[in-house]
Design an enzyme around this catalytic site. Structure first.
Site, short mmCIF file in Angstrom:
data_model
loop_
_atom_site.label_atom_id
_atom_site.label_comp_id
_atom_site.label_asym_id
_atom_site.label_seq_id
_atom_site.Cartn_x
_atom_site.Cartn_y
_atom_site.Cartn_z
N HIS A 9 42.18 20.97 10.72
CA HIS A 9 41.88 21.07 9.08
C HIS A 9 40.24 21.46 9.13
O HIS A 9 39.92 21.76 7.79
CB HIS A 9 42.15 19.64 8.56
CG HIS A 9 41.41 18.53 9.62
ND1 HIS A 9 42.03 18.27 10.70
CD2 HIS A 9 40.19 17.76 9.28
CE1 HIS A 9 41.21 17.30 11.22
NE2 HIS A 9 40.40 16.93 10.31
N CYS A 65 38.23 24.85 15.12
CA CYS A 65 38.29 23.60 14.83
C CYS A 65 36.96 23.41 14.01
O CYS A 65 36.38 24.49 13.76
CB CYS A 65 38.43 22.30 15.87
SG CYS A 65 37.24 22.26 17.14
N GLY A 70 35.97 20.63 20.43
CA GLY A 70 37.44 19.79 20.67
C GLY A 70 38.53 20.67 20.87
O GLY A 70 39.25 20.38 22.25
N HIS A 98 32.61 38.48 32.32
CA HIS A 98 32.53 37.35 33.50
C HIS A 98 33.81 36.57 33.49
O HIS A 98 34.20 36.04 34.71
CB HIS A 98 31.07 36.78 33.49
CG HIS A 98 30.01 37.62 33.85
ND1 HIS A 98 28.85 37.14 34.35
CD2 HIS A 98 30.04 38.91 34.18
CE1 HIS A 98 27.87 38.29 34.28
NE2 HIS A 98 28.78 39.38 34.40
N HIS A 133 33.76 38.44 40.10
CA HIS A 133 34.25 37.72 39.12
C HIS A 133 35.77 37.27 38.70
O HIS A 133 36.12 36.21 38.39
CB HIS A 133 33.81 38.22 37.48
CG HIS A 133 32.24 38.49 37.40
ND1 HIS A 133 31.46 37.46 37.37
CD2 HIS A 133 31.64 39.56 37.68
CE1 HIS A 133 30.27 37.80 37.14
NE2 HIS A 133 30.04 39.05 37.27
#
Ligand code: RB5
Length: 144
Positions: A9, A65, A70, A98, A133
């Site tokens: 949200h 978010c 998070g 990378h 890499h």
């Protein structure tokens, strides 16, 4: 490109603006995020998007978010997901070049110094460098 996008949200408007641009550019965008302001838990959104991504068929995913933090932490707990919170052209480029990130994360409440689509396009137009890499990315994928 075939792109997965999901949001909580805290990033409804950001998600929609990204979907609008990518769709107008001819990309196929699958929206697994929320479109109403009711509060949801970003780990649930991240898990849903990650599991769907791992079923295959997507070039990359975008997770949004409030901060991009998070939801990226949550996604990175899923084996095979490499989600990079990106906030400028350099981090967007390096996330692909990378880290070969298969998700980028953005924040609907962040104040970016440039248009978010510039960041997204930088990631989309950069190629993974491979070589040393690839060895590091393989080690990342073996950690979870
Ligand atoms: C939700 O209020 C907010 O915590 C979430 O969107 C995100 O910013 C967490 O990292």
């Amino acid at each position: 490109m075939n792109i997965l996008i999901a949001n909580d949200h805290g990033a409804i408007e950001l998600k929609q603006s990204i979907v609008n641009v990518l769709t107008a550019e001819g990309h196929t965008v699958t929206n697994l995020g929320v479109d109403t302001p009711a509060s949801v838990d970003y780990p649930d959104i991240a898990l849903k998007a990650s599991e769907r991504f791992l079923e295959g068929g997507f070039d990359f995913g975008i997770l949004c978010c409030g901060t991009g933090i998070g939801i990226s932490i949550a996604a990175n707990k899923v084996k095979g997901i490499r989600c990079a919170p990106v906030f400028d052209l350099f981090t967007a480029e390096m996330a692909k070049r990378h880290n070969n990130a298969n998700f980028i994360a953005l924040g609907g409440r962040n104040r970016y110094a440039l248009p978010v689509m510039d960041i997204v396009h930088m990631y989309m137009t950069t190629s993974f460098e491979g070589g040393r890499h690839q060895q590091r990315v393989s080690k990342l994928d073996n950690m979870v």
